[in-house]
Design an enzyme around this catalytic site. Structure first.
Site, short mmCIF file in Angstrom:
data_model
loop_
_atom_site.label_atom_id
_atom_site.label_comp_id
_atom_site.label_asym_id
_atom_site.label_seq_id
_atom_site.Cartn_x
_atom_site.Cartn_y
_atom_site.Cartn_z
N ARG A 27 28.04 18.02 81.56
CA ARG A 27 29.38 18.61 81.49
C ARG A 27 30.02 18.39 80.13
NH1 ARG A 27 28.07 17.36 86.55
NH2 ARG A 27 28.98 18.53 88.29
N PRO A 66 47.22 11.26 98.39
CA PRO A 66 46.45 10.05 98.69
C PRO A 66 45.02 10.16 98.15
CG PRO A 66 47.68 10.78 100.61
CD PRO A 66 47.80 11.86 99.59
N GLU A 67 44.56 9.09 97.51
CA GLU A 67 43.21 9.04 96.98
C GLU A 67 42.36 8.15 97.89
OE1 GLU A 67 43.33 8.29 92.71
OE2 GLU A 67 45.28 9.25 92.57
N HIS A 81 59.53 16.72 110.36
CA HIS A 81 58.27 16.98 109.68
C HIS A 81 57.04 16.53 110.47
CE1 HIS A 81 60.78 18.04 106.34
NE2 HIS A 81 61.14 16.80 106.08
N ARG A 112 55.60 18.41 103.37
CA ARG A 112 55.32 19.62 102.58
C ARG A 112 54.40 20.61 103.30
NH1 ARG A 112 54.55 17.96 96.31
NH2 ARG A 112 54.92 20.20 96.12
#
Length: 275
Positions: free
Chosen positions: A154, A2-3, A92, A111
């Site tokens: 950068r 998720p962002e 889960h 997970r």
């Protein structure tokens, strides 16, 4: 993973579902998920009221009475949702908060990568994981001047630079591909080669794209759902991510997929050329 839009959508849902509720019991079924002392996590949160839920980058900050905060990262597959206490636990489900209205706030993670840490409210910014985060995309300090200075220090590829969370926080693989396509910047362009005019447009596109994704409830590619267990809808508005082999919506050239910094990366070879 998720962002920002997905985490923000979860945050807003949790506020509607559990704000003001008191925790009657805490059950941790997978102890490794708790990075702080497990006994303190359970005992200190029991009896506390959920005041609100904040967000920093991709981290959720669950605020409790008693000046306590749970710092929660969903990682790849983490989900929060609310179910009646009488409903059997889903497979889960690893952390359960029994609430005073007969409901349970459940954390589910197929997970087991997600993590929680209990800290004193105000001390979350002392955590190394939060200290290194760049400004929020919607924050006043995310200015063109700041963005230009950060990028020009950068030499790494712009795709990699935007993913590392230290320049601006909340962007992940999906939205970086999308905003670079919107700005016509090749993902392998060195960050210090991006022009100021491109940086200005890129900043505007980051803010606009993330806001659109939040409005759509986030993007569901594999299994993301919000706190109401609804899928996001922004996947239907993606221009390049996951669309390799299909025509570019802007010029018709076939979208390609390459690896940049070990991350699958989608781009248009005609619209986005290396500078």
């Amino acid at each position: 993973m998720p962002e920002l839009p997905e985490v923000e959508t979860v945050r807003r849902g949790l506020i509607k579902l559990v704000q003001g509720r008191t925790v009657k019991k805490v059950t941790v079924l997978y102890p490794k998920m708790i990075e702080s002392d497990l006994t303190e996590f359970v005992t200190q949160l029991t009896g506390k009221k959920i005041l609100t839920v904040d967000r920093r980058g991709k981290y959720l900050l669950l605020r409790f009475s008693g000046d306590l905060t749970v710092v929660s990262h969903l990682r790849m597959e983490g989900k929060y949702f609310v179910q009646p206490q009488t409903q059997p636990l889903e497979k889960h489900t690893h952390v359960v908060f029994d609430l005073d209205d007969g409901q349970q706030l459940r954390y589910n993670d197929s997970r087991k990568f997600g993590r929680m840490r209990l800290v004193q409210t105000g001390q979350e910014n002392d955590l190394k994981s939060l200290q290194k985060l760049g400004p929020e995309p919607f924050a006043p300090e995310f200015t063109v001047d700041y963005f230009a200075q950060a990028l020009h220090r950068r030499k790494k590829a712009i795709k990699t630079a935007l993913l590392d969370q230290t320049i601006v926080t909340g962007l992940g693989n999906i939205y970086v591909d999308e905003v670079l396509w919107m700005t016509k910047i090749h993902p392998e362009t060195p960050a210090n080669h991006v022009t100021r005019s491109e940086i200005t447009a890129l900043r505007q596109n980051i803010i606009a794209e993330l806001q659109r994704a939040i409005t759509a409830g986030g993007t569901t590619i594999r299994s993301y759902t919000d706190a109401f267990r609804n899928m996001g809808e922004f996947q239907f508005a993606l221009n390049v991510y996951g669309n390799d082999g299909h025509p570019c919506p802007r010029c018709g050239t076939i979208i390609e997929k390459i690896k940049v910094g070990q991350r699958g990366t989608h781009f248009c070879p005609q619209c986005q050329k290396v500078e």
